[in-house]
Scaffold this motif. Sequence first.
Motif, PDB file in Angstrom:
ATOM      1  N   GLN A 266      22.400  52.435  32.142  1.00 19.06           N
ATOM      2  CA  GLN A 266      23.681  51.762  32.525  1.00 19.06           C
ATOM      3  C   GLN A 266      24.135  53.084  34.054  1.00 19.06           C
ATOM      4  OE1 GLN A 266      26.634  49.512  30.511  1.00 19.06           O
ATOM      5  NE2 GLN A 266      27.030  48.498  32.467  1.00 19.06           N
ATOM      6  N   LEU A 267      24.412  54.050  33.439  1.00 19.79           N
ATOM      7  CA  LEU A 267      24.973  55.256  34.059  1.00 19.79           C
ATOM      8  C   LEU A 267      24.520  55.750  35.284  1.00 19.79           C
ATOM      9  CD1 LEU A 267      27.628  57.629  35.069  1.00 19.79           C
ATOM     10  CD2 LEU A 267      26.308  59.075  33.018  1.00 19.79           C
ATOM     11  N   MET A 268      22.844  55.668  35.181  1.00 17.63           N
ATOM     12  CA  MET A 268      21.992  55.960  36.239  1.00 17.63           C
ATOM     13  C   MET A 268      22.353  54.535  37.474  1.00 17.63           C
ATOM     14  SD  MET A 268      20.173  58.329  37.708  1.00 17.63           S
ATOM     15  CE  MET A 268      19.979  57.802  39.677  1.00 17.63           C
ATOM     16  N   TYR A 269      22.182  53.525  36.878  1.00 21.10           N
ATOM     17  CA  TYR A 269      22.126  52.361  37.622  1.00 21.10           C
ATOM     18  C   TYR A 269      23.627  52.740  38.831  1.00 21.10           C
ATOM     19  CZ  TYR A 269      17.913  50.065  36.949  1.00 21.10           C
ATOM     20  OH  TYR A 269      16.844  49.410  36.334  1.00 21.10           O
ATOM     21  N   LEU A 270      24.724  52.591  37.555  1.00 16.82           N
ATOM     22  CA  LEU A 270      25.961  52.666  38.268  1.00 16.82           C
ATOM     23  C   LEU A 270      26.107  53.725  39.413  1.00 16.82           C
ATOM     24  CD1 LEU A 270      28.225  52.019  35.119  1.00 16.82           C
ATOM     25  CD2 LEU A 270      27.720  50.797  37.020  1.00 16.82           C
ATOM     26  N   LEU A 271      25.410  55.341  38.874  1.00 19.81           N
ATOM     27  CA  LEU A 271      25.471  55.888  39.802  1.00 19.81           C
ATOM     28  C   LEU A 271      24.613  55.336  40.942  1.00 19.81           C
ATOM     29  CD1 LEU A 271      24.837  59.530  37.490  1.00 19.81           C
ATOM     30  CD2 LEU A 271      26.872  58.484  39.316  1.00 19.81           C
ATOM     31  N   ALA A 272      23.377  55.265  41.084  1.00 16.58           N
ATOM     32  CA  ALA A 272      22.637  54.766  42.193  1.00 16.58           C
ATOM     33  C   ALA A 272      23.582  53.855  42.959  1.00 16.58           C
ATOM     34  CB  ALA A 272      21.785  54.662  42.113  1.00 16.58           C
ATOM     35  N   ILE A 273      24.299  52.521  42.009  1.00 18.06           N
ATOM     36  CA  ILE A 273      25.076  51.546  43.014  1.00 18.06           C
ATOM     37  C   ILE A 273      26.283  52.367  43.930  1.00 18.06           C
ATOM     38  CG2 ILE A 273      26.219  49.639  43.475  1.00 18.06           C
ATOM     39  CD1 ILE A 273      24.479  48.490  40.214  1.00 18.06           C
ATOM     40  N   ASP A 290      26.340  43.130  33.038  1.00 14.85           N
ATOM     41  CA  ASP A 290      28.332  43.054  32.778  1.00 14.85           C
ATOM     42  C   ASP A 290      29.434  42.711  34.016  1.00 14.85           C
ATOM     43  OD1 ASP A 290      28.393  45.848  33.378  1.00 14.85           O
ATOM     44  OD2 ASP A 290      28.511  46.212  31.674  1.00 14.85           O
ATOM     45  N   GLU A 291      30.579  43.012  33.689  1.00 14.00           N
ATOM     46  CA  GLU A 291      31.205  42.909  35.177  1.00 14.00           C
ATOM     47  C   GLU A 291      31.717  43.651  35.528  1.00 14.00           C
ATOM     48  OE1 GLU A 291      33.191  40.422  35.744  1.00 14.00           O
ATOM     49  OE2 GLU A 291      32.863  38.793  34.645  1.00 14.00           O
ATOM     50  N   LEU A 292      31.293  45.394  34.767  1.00 13.66           N
ATOM     51  CA  LEU A 292      31.409  46.754  35.463  1.00 13.66           C
ATOM     52  C   LEU A 292      30.615  46.173  36.234  1.00 13.66           C
ATOM     53  CD1 LEU A 292      32.770  49.520  35.186  1.00 13.66           C
ATOM     54  CD2 LEU A 292      30.528  50.217  33.745  1.00 13.66           C
ATOM     55  N   THR A 293      29.312  46.337  35.809  1.00 10.97           N
ATOM     56  CA  THR A 293      27.632  46.696  37.140  1.00 10.97           C
ATOM     57  C   THR A 293      28.072  45.755  38.031  1.00 10.97           C
ATOM     58  OG1 THR A 293      26.395  47.430  34.821  1.00 10.97           O
ATOM     59  CG2 THR A 293      25.489  46.400  37.426  1.00 10.97           C
ATOM     60  N   LEU A 294      28.707  44.476  37.711  1.00  7.82           N
ATOM     61  CA  LEU A 294      28.653  43.829  38.918  1.00  7.82           C
ATOM     62  C   LEU A 294      29.988  43.525  39.948  1.00  7.82           C
ATOM     63  CD1 LEU A 294      28.072  40.540  39.899  1.00  7.82           C
ATOM     64  CD2 LEU A 294      29.821  39.618  38.755  1.00  7.82           C
ATOM     65  N   ARG A 295      31.138  44.965  38.880  1.00  8.19           N
ATOM     66  CA  ARG A 295      31.431  44.787  40.539  1.00  8.19           C
ATOM     67  C   ARG A 295      31.398  45.782  41.400  1.00  8.19           C
ATOM     68  NH1 ARG A 295      35.484  44.553  36.032  1.00  8.19           N
ATOM     69  NH2 ARG A 295      35.054  46.598  35.226  1.00  8.19           N
ATOM     70  N   ALA A 296      30.516  47.074  40.483  1.00 12.67           N
ATOM     71  CA  ALA A 296      29.505  47.889  41.366  1.00 12.67           C
ATOM     72  C   ALA A 296      29.290  47.024  42.404  1.00 12.67           C
ATOM     73  CB  ALA A 296      29.415  49.050  40.728  1.00 12.67           C
ATOM     74  N   LEU A 297      28.444  46.079  41.994  1.00 14.09           N
ATOM     75  CA  LEU A 297      27.358  45.846  42.928  1.00 14.09           C
ATOM     76  C   LEU A 297      28.098  44.613  44.256  1.00 14.09           C
ATOM     77  CD1 LEU A 297      25.077  44.179  41.116  1.00 14.09           C
ATOM     78  CD2 LEU A 297      24.344  46.236  42.684  1.00 14.09           C
ATOM     79  N   ALA A 331      28.739  34.676  42.530  1.00 12.23           N
ATOM     80  CA  ALA A 331      29.185  35.836  43.034  1.00 12.23           C
ATOM     81  C   ALA A 331      28.689  37.062  43.535  1.00 12.23           C
ATOM     82  CB  ALA A 331      29.686  36.780  41.531  1.00 12.23           C
ATOM     83  N   MET A 332      27.071  37.406  43.173  1.00 12.80           N
ATOM     84  CA  MET A 332      26.783  37.992  44.448  1.00 12.80           C
ATOM     85  C   MET A 332      26.070  37.472  45.355  1.00 12.80           C
ATOM     86  SD  MET A 332      26.088  40.856  43.540  1.00 12.80           S
ATOM     87  CE  MET A 332      24.543  41.295  43.893  1.00 12.80           C
ATOM     88  N   LEU A 333      26.315  36.200  45.564  1.00 14.53           N
ATOM     89  CA  LEU A 333      26.095  35.159  47.155  1.00 14.53           C
ATOM     90  C   LEU A 333      27.344  35.387  47.975  1.00 14.53           C
ATOM     91  CD1 LEU A 333      23.272  32.271  45.387  1.00 14.53           C
ATOM     92  CD2 LEU A 333      23.144  34.044  46.412  1.00 14.53           C
ATOM     93  N   GLN A 334      28.022  34.763  47.087  1.00 16.11           N
ATOM     94  CA  GLN A 334      29.886  35.313  47.594  1.00 16.11           C
ATOM     95  C   GLN A 334      29.890  36.191  48.200  1.00 16.11           C
ATOM     96  OE1 GLN A 334      32.563  33.473  45.293  1.00 16.11           O
ATOM     97  NE2 GLN A 334      33.198  32.404  46.862  1.00 16.11           N
ATOM     98  N   ALA A 335      29.877  37.196  47.858  1.00 16.82           N
ATOM     99  CA  ALA A 335      29.590  38.472  48.007  1.00 16.82           C
ATOM    100  C   ALA A 335      28.662  39.026  49.608  1.00 16.82           C
ATOM    101  CB  ALA A 335      29.878  39.561  47.160  1.00 16.82           C
TER     102      ALA A 335
END
Length: 430
Positions: A266-273, A290-297, A331-335
């Motif tokens: 998850q850390l690597m994905y968050l770093l990349a995003i 999860d909410e943390l990754t969704l917020r990053a996206l 959430a993704m589409l709306q953003a």
Amino acid sequence: MAAARTWKRRTGWIAAGAVGAAALGVVLLNLWPQEKQLERRIGPVSPVQSAQFRREAGTMLGPAIVDGNAVADYQNGAEIFPAMLAAIRAAQHSVNLETYIYWSGDISRDFIAALTERARAGVKVRVLADWAGSTRMKQSAIDALRAGGVQFEYFHPLAWYTLDRVNNRTHRKLLIVDGRVAFTGGVGIADAWNGHADDPEHWRDMQFRVEGPAAQQMQAIFEDNWLTATGEVLLGPDYYPQVAAAGTLAVQAFASSPNGGSENMQLMYLLAINGARQSIDLEAAYFVPDELTLRALRGALERGVAIRLLVPGPHVDSHVVSGASQARWGAMLQAGARMYRWQPSLLHNKLMVVDGYLTMAGSANFDNRSFQLNDEANINVYDRAFAAHMTDVINADIAKATPLTHAQWQRRPWRQRVLDWLALQTASQL
């Protein structure tokens, strides 16, 4: 007599309560995180194309980013299995195979034939299969491997003393030959992956062949779980030979496990995003962030990063996971993300390309199970030409998908909305 019956009833209830408490304890041991999980937003992160990003990713995740590699991608079983079998048949010293799924069938027999032929020729051959994922593997297949000289082991086989670990599975898909050539991706050893993914019976997937120094990083990842399963340490030039440069690509192979380094994936994905500045293309067989990754996206979209997301269409292997995923789509589409649903078959890809430079691929899904519960293995490829090639692969997949809009997502029947919400409540275990 009445007192005796009353005593029996009481002791029966006490025994039942003890069994229930023990069962609850086992469940909690399996579900409770073994390490503290990522909870806070990461940032600021340097651009993925910067030397600073590579320095941080190459230090925080453990294995360094190493130059001198060649990487090839194979699309679907029609390309994947011949390449893997050819590598096994060319082995001179060692073959190490780790897989989540090993089902009996034609593909299974092809691998048994190749593995046992090499073992009889004196090559050291080891197979590590996840107990939960390979329950459809017949005992006759295991017997054939062992009779042919292959060391076969299950990862976390079910026993009374492993009940606290039954939810920890190896989802890694690794094949390492002679410590020089290695494969990773999403494919299982099963007939469902064979063919060209052009019908519902044959899954869409990809596998990557790595030759060069990064192959030894993948050998070390295999050894981590082989040691856990058997207590055997693999050393010497059969597994870690002197390796010359095989290409020009900078590659990093890394792993995660709830027993240590569970945050790596998850850390690597968050770093990349968070390091994205231009684009993120993501193919996700199981998209349940999860909410943390969704917020990053969503934060990336707010920064102006263009996000394309390919998810499964009508063909899925888990309706619960599909429902939890759909609950996140709005959430993704709306953003502002562009989403596409793969149509021909079941989508099993795990691929992300960031800013046309960083390619991330391997066994990890985009969900909590891969981020926190499973043992996973991925590779990062830092190269613009390779990323351009993989973007072409993504474009070809999108051409076989249908776009999804926020208005379409909102028009789901109320029953589907309820089911999706209920499924999302179990997302931590999906």
